[in-house]
Write a protein that holds these residues in place. Structure first.
Motif, PDB file in Angstrom:
ATOM      1  N   UNK A   1       1.035  -1.111  -0.250  1.00  0.00           N
ATOM      2  CA  UNK A   1       0.140  -0.259  -0.154  1.00  0.00           C
ATOM      3  C   UNK A   1       1.336   1.358  -0.337  1.00  0.00           C
ATOM      4  N   UNK A   2       2.131   1.091   0.719  1.00  0.00           N
ATOM      5  CA  UNK A   2       2.506   2.538   0.731  1.00  0.00           C
ATOM      6  C   UNK A   2       3.599   2.174  -1.026  1.00  0.00           C
TER       7      UNK A   2
ATOM      8  N   UNK B   1      -5.462  -0.438   3.783  1.00  0.00           N
ATOM      9  CA  UNK B   1      -4.587   1.032   3.836  1.00  0.00           C
ATOM     10  C   UNK B   1      -4.669   2.282   2.723  1.00  0.00           C
ATOM     11  N   UNK B   2      -4.927   1.099   1.801  1.00  0.00           N
ATOM     12  CA  UNK B   2      -5.082   2.783   0.596  1.00  0.00           C
ATOM     13  C   UNK B   2      -6.305   3.783   1.068  1.00  0.00           C
ATOM     14  N   UNK B   3      -7.476   3.389   1.874  1.00  0.00           N
ATOM     15  CA  UNK B   3      -8.676   3.983   1.622  1.00  0.00           C
ATOM     16  C   UNK B   3      -7.980   4.821   3.331  1.00  0.00           C
ATOM     17  N   UNK B   4      -6.980   4.177   3.832  1.00  0.00           N
ATOM     18  CA  UNK B   4      -6.710   4.859   5.268  1.00  0.00           C
ATOM     19  C   UNK B   4      -5.850   5.591   5.033  1.00  0.00           C
ATOM     20  N   UNK B   5      -5.035   5.519   3.687  1.00  0.00           N
ATOM     21  CA  UNK B   5      -3.477   6.952   3.241  1.00  0.00           C
ATOM     22  C   UNK B   5      -3.924   7.926   2.308  1.00  0.00           C
TER      23      UNK B   5
ATOM     24  N   UNK C   1       0.263   8.358  10.421  1.00  0.00           N
ATOM     25  CA  UNK C   1      -1.246   8.654  10.754  1.00  0.00           C
ATOM     26  C   UNK C   1      -2.107   7.416  10.288  1.00  0.00           C
ATOM     27  N   UNK C   2      -2.035   6.244   9.659  1.00  0.00           N
ATOM     28  CA  UNK C   2      -2.169   5.182   9.704  1.00  0.00           C
ATOM     29  C   UNK C   2      -2.327   3.847  10.731  1.00  0.00           C
TER      30      UNK C   2
END
Length: 324
Positions: A118-119, A204-208, A237-238
């Motif tokens: 995701x990062x 994780x992408x939604x949180x990012x 942040x996540x």
């Protein structure tokens, strides 16, 4: 005049709105959002029928269950099956060890994998390439382990498999990945990561996407490169999402993945591959030992619940939000 004042005061009191109780406020809220709550009915029905309803049958763990006599007609034996599980069963402790080891491998290597992907996807600036990469990483999730099991057996075959063919170019002897106890667990973990890594990146992408972009602009002005921005802005942040998913992950410490192992293992690797799930299937359904395997399943669920509560407690002590 006093009579007029008192009557006027009474009218004011009569016209004042009455204080609503908590139940009244709650009912008004339910009524206002009734269609949203109506959408919960199928989900609640699912859990009641398929999750809570079968709990009725847990009592056979304390009985000598006979199919003809039924649950109520079977005789109570107390802790007999649990005593056998911990003292007399010749395979239980080795199976428990296999389950814990494979699950720990999944947590240590499998849990961080979607975070890393995701990062990396978050750093891509070419939108088309990012979408193609996401789609390709998602695809294996939609294939069952029955299909993937056959695919892996073909690819990893020691005689005709593509992997061993490539290894032969470098002078390496063929490796029986699915038949050698030394490589089987490694194969399980790698194939599980490959199958689920793309799907795991969705949350994780939604949180990012919700990270404040002004933080990155401020970091750039301070001279922070992309690596430092990731370490000091993106990951913190996540963290709350990572903590919650980690709590749920620890709850599966005694569930090493029945579908995957059942479709890949064989008698040659039983010593390292036989887990509680496959053991319950083989002994419970094939040998009809329903009461004993129910006791094993109950033990597994109690441990899972304890791990969730313990991990939740530790996470909250570390300053993160838990699930309770």
């Amino acid at each position: 005049m006093n009579r007029e004042l008192s009557s006027g005061h009474a009218r004011e009191l009569g016209s004042a709105p009455q204080k609503r109780t908590a139940w009244t406020e709650r009912w008004i809220r339910y009524k206002k959002h009734k269609y949203f709550y109506l959408m919960l009915v199928p989900l609640v029905a699912y859990y009641v029928i398929f999750e809570y309803g079968p709990l009725y049958g847990v009592q056979i763990a304390f009985k000598d269950y006979m199919l003809r006599q039924g649950i109520w007609g079977s005789s109570w034996v107390g802790w007999k099956h649990f005593e056998y599980m911990f003292t007399l069963s010749p395979d239980f402790y080795n199976i428990l060890k296999n389950t814990v080891v494979i699950s720990l491998y999944h947590i240590i290597f499998g849990f961080p994998a979607p975070i890393v992907l995701a990062l990396l996807l978050n750093e891509l600036r070419l939108e088309m390439f990012k979408r193609i990469s996401q789609t390709i990483s998602y695809l294996p999730h939609f294939l069952s382990w029955v299909v993937l099991g056959g695919l892996l057996m073909t690819i990893l075959s020691p005689t005709t498999g593509a992997v061993n063919l490539v290894l032969g170019w470098f002078g390496i002897e063929p490796i029986y990945f699915l038949g050698d106890p030394r490589y089987f667990r490694f194969t399980l973990v790698i194939s599980a990561i490959w199958k689920e890594i793309g799907w795991g990146t969705i949350i994780y992408l939604a949180a990012l996407a919700s990270v404040d972009q002004h933080l990155y602009e401020a970091a750039k002005m301070d001279g922070a490169n992309r690596w430092k921005q990731t370490i000091h802005i993106t990951l913190p942040s996540i963290t709350y999402v990572i903590a919650i998913l980690f709590i749920f992950k620890t709850g599966s410490i005694l569930s090493a993945g029945f579908d995957q192992i059942f479709n890949l293992y064989n008698p040659a690797v039983y010593s390292v591959a036989d887990t509680l799930d496959t053991y319950v299937y083989r002994v419970g359904l094939m040998q009809l030992q329903y009461s004993f395997t129910t006791a094993v399943g109950l033990f597994k669920n109690i441990i899972a619940f304890s791990m969730v509560m313990l991990t939740n407690y530790i996470v909250k002590k570390m300053g993160q939000e838990g699930i309770l």
